[in-house]
Design a protein around this motif. Structure first.
Motif, PDB file in Angstrom:
ATOM      1  N   VAL A 156       0.842  -1.193   0.000  1.00 22.33           N
ATOM      2  CA  VAL A 156       0.000   0.000   0.000  1.00 22.33           C
ATOM      3  C   VAL A 156       0.880   1.246   0.000  1.00 22.33           C
ATOM      4  CG1 VAL A 156      -1.823   1.242   1.212  1.00 22.33           C
ATOM      5  CG2 VAL A 156      -1.750  -1.258   1.327  1.00 22.33           C
ATOM      6  N   GLY A 157       0.517   2.213  -0.835  1.00 27.94           N
ATOM      7  CA  GLY A 157       1.244   3.477  -0.893  1.00 27.94           C
ATOM      8  C   GLY A 157       2.009   3.630  -2.189  1.00 27.94           C
ATOM      9  N   ALA A 158       2.057   4.851  -2.680  1.00 22.91           N
ATOM     10  CA  ALA A 158       2.665   5.116  -3.986  1.00 22.91           C
ATOM     11  C   ALA A 158       4.143   4.754  -4.034  1.00 22.91           C
ATOM     12  CB  ALA A 158       2.463   6.582  -4.367  1.00 22.91           C
ATOM     13  N   MET A 197     -10.120   7.163  -2.695  1.00 21.04           N
ATOM     14  CA  MET A 197      -9.015   6.767  -1.823  1.00 21.04           C
ATOM     15  C   MET A 197      -9.515   6.139  -0.523  1.00 21.04           C
ATOM     16  SD  MET A 197      -6.418   9.981  -2.625  1.00 21.04           S
ATOM     17  CE  MET A 197      -5.796  10.001  -1.024  1.00 21.04           C
ATOM     18  N   LYS A 198     -10.639   6.592  -0.021  1.00 25.99           N
ATOM     19  CA  LYS A 198     -11.190   6.012   1.211  1.00 25.99           C
ATOM     20  C   LYS A 198     -11.565   4.551   0.990  1.00 25.99           C
ATOM     21  CE  LYS A 198     -14.525   6.458   4.909  1.00 25.99           C
ATOM     22  NZ  LYS A 198     -13.851   5.417   5.602  1.00 25.99           N
ATOM     23  N   LYS A 199     -12.236   4.286  -0.119  1.00 29.08           N
ATOM     24  CA  LYS A 199     -12.647   2.915  -0.432  1.00 29.08           C
ATOM     25  C   LYS A 199     -11.430   2.006  -0.590  1.00 29.08           C
ATOM     26  CE  LYS A 199     -15.813   0.455  -3.490  1.00 29.08           C
ATOM     27  NZ  LYS A 199     -16.750   0.587  -4.607  1.00 29.08           N
ATOM     28  N   LEU A 200     -10.373   2.505  -1.212  1.00 32.15           N
ATOM     29  CA  LEU A 200      -9.157   1.717  -1.386  1.00 32.15           C
ATOM     30  C   LEU A 200      -8.479   1.461  -0.039  1.00 32.15           C
ATOM     31  CD1 LEU A 200      -7.240   0.239  -3.250  1.00 32.15           C
ATOM     32  CD2 LEU A 200      -6.114   2.412  -3.751  1.00 32.15           C
ATOM     33  N   GLY A 201      -8.410   2.477   0.801  1.00 33.25           N
ATOM     34  CA  GLY A 201      -7.838   2.301   2.138  1.00 33.25           C
ATOM     35  C   GLY A 201      -8.618   1.279   2.945  1.00 33.25           C
ATOM     36  N   ASP A 209      -6.605   2.389   8.254  1.00 32.96           N
ATOM     37  CA  ASP A 209      -7.492   3.444   8.752  1.00 32.96           C
ATOM     38  C   ASP A 209      -7.339   4.776   8.024  1.00 32.96           C
ATOM     39  OD1 ASP A 209      -8.529   1.708  10.638  1.00 32.96           O
ATOM     40  OD2 ASP A 209      -7.047   2.272  12.143  1.00 32.96           O
ATOM     41  N   VAL A 210      -6.496   4.826   7.018  1.00 33.85           N
ATOM     42  CA  VAL A 210      -6.283   6.062   6.268  1.00 33.85           C
ATOM     43  C   VAL A 210      -6.581   5.817   4.786  1.00 33.85           C
ATOM     44  CG1 VAL A 210      -4.580   7.008   7.863  1.00 33.85           C
ATOM     45  CG2 VAL A 210      -3.825   5.555   6.003  1.00 33.85           C
ATOM     46  N   ASN A 211      -6.713   6.895   4.041  1.00 40.73           N
ATOM     47  CA  ASN A 211      -6.954   6.782   2.604  1.00 40.73           C
ATOM     48  C   ASN A 211      -5.693   6.265   1.915  1.00 40.73           C
ATOM     49  OD1 ASN A 211      -9.391   7.941   3.206  1.00 40.73           O
ATOM     50  ND2 ASN A 211      -8.887   9.939   2.360  1.00 40.73           N
ATOM     51  N   ALA A 212      -5.902   5.610   0.762  1.00 42.72           N
ATOM     52  CA  ALA A 212      -4.770   5.101  -0.015  1.00 42.72           C
ATOM     53  C   ALA A 212      -4.939   5.498  -1.469  1.00 42.72           C
ATOM     54  CB  ALA A 212      -4.683   3.585   0.103  1.00 42.72           C
ATOM     55  N   ALA A 213      -3.879   6.026  -2.070  1.00 46.07           N
ATOM     56  CA  ALA A 213      -3.915   6.408  -3.486  1.00 46.07           C
ATOM     57  C   ALA A 213      -3.691   5.189  -4.372  1.00 46.07           C
ATOM     58  CB  ALA A 213      -2.870   7.470  -3.785  1.00 46.07           C
ATOM     59  N   THR A 214      -2.778   4.312  -3.940  1.00 48.07           N
ATOM     60  CA  THR A 214      -2.451   3.123  -4.730  1.00 48.07           C
ATOM     61  C   THR A 214      -2.202   1.926  -3.815  1.00 48.07           C
ATOM     62  OG1 THR A 214      -0.075   3.551  -4.730  1.00 48.07           O
ATOM     63  CG2 THR A 214      -1.337   4.479  -6.548  1.00 48.07           C
TER      64      THR A 214
END
Length: 80
Positions: A12-14, A60-64, A70-75
């Motif tokens: 998780v994470g760019a 991003m919320k749905k991906l997280g 517990d946080v948003n994720a871009a990728t």
């Protein structure tokens, strides 16, 4: 496919996804549609070059949430 992100074989994470694309076998990359292009453009290009499937998630919320964080994720990415 999004449900597979609950498994242990995810990244998780760019920065981590970019690193993994260059050093590991990646099954698919998930990108949030509302993530900033400056964060996701390079990842999209690497996926095209390496023929890795890109799956777009609504936000991003749905991906997280799908990643179990517990946080948003871009990728995020699934490791083979």
């Amino acid at each position: 496919m999004l449900s597979k992100l609950n498994a242990n074989n995810k990244i998780v994470g760019a920065k981590q996804v970019k690193r993994a694309l260059n050093s590991q076998e990646i099954e698919a990359v998930f990108i949030a549609k509302d993530a900033e292009n400056k964060i996701t453009d390079e990842i999209k290009e690497i996926c095209i070059d390496k023929h890795v499937q890109v799956i777009y998630v609504d936000n991003m919320k749905k991906l997280g949430d799908a990643c179990g964080i517990d946080v948003n994720a871009a990728t995020a990415a699934l490791v083979k």
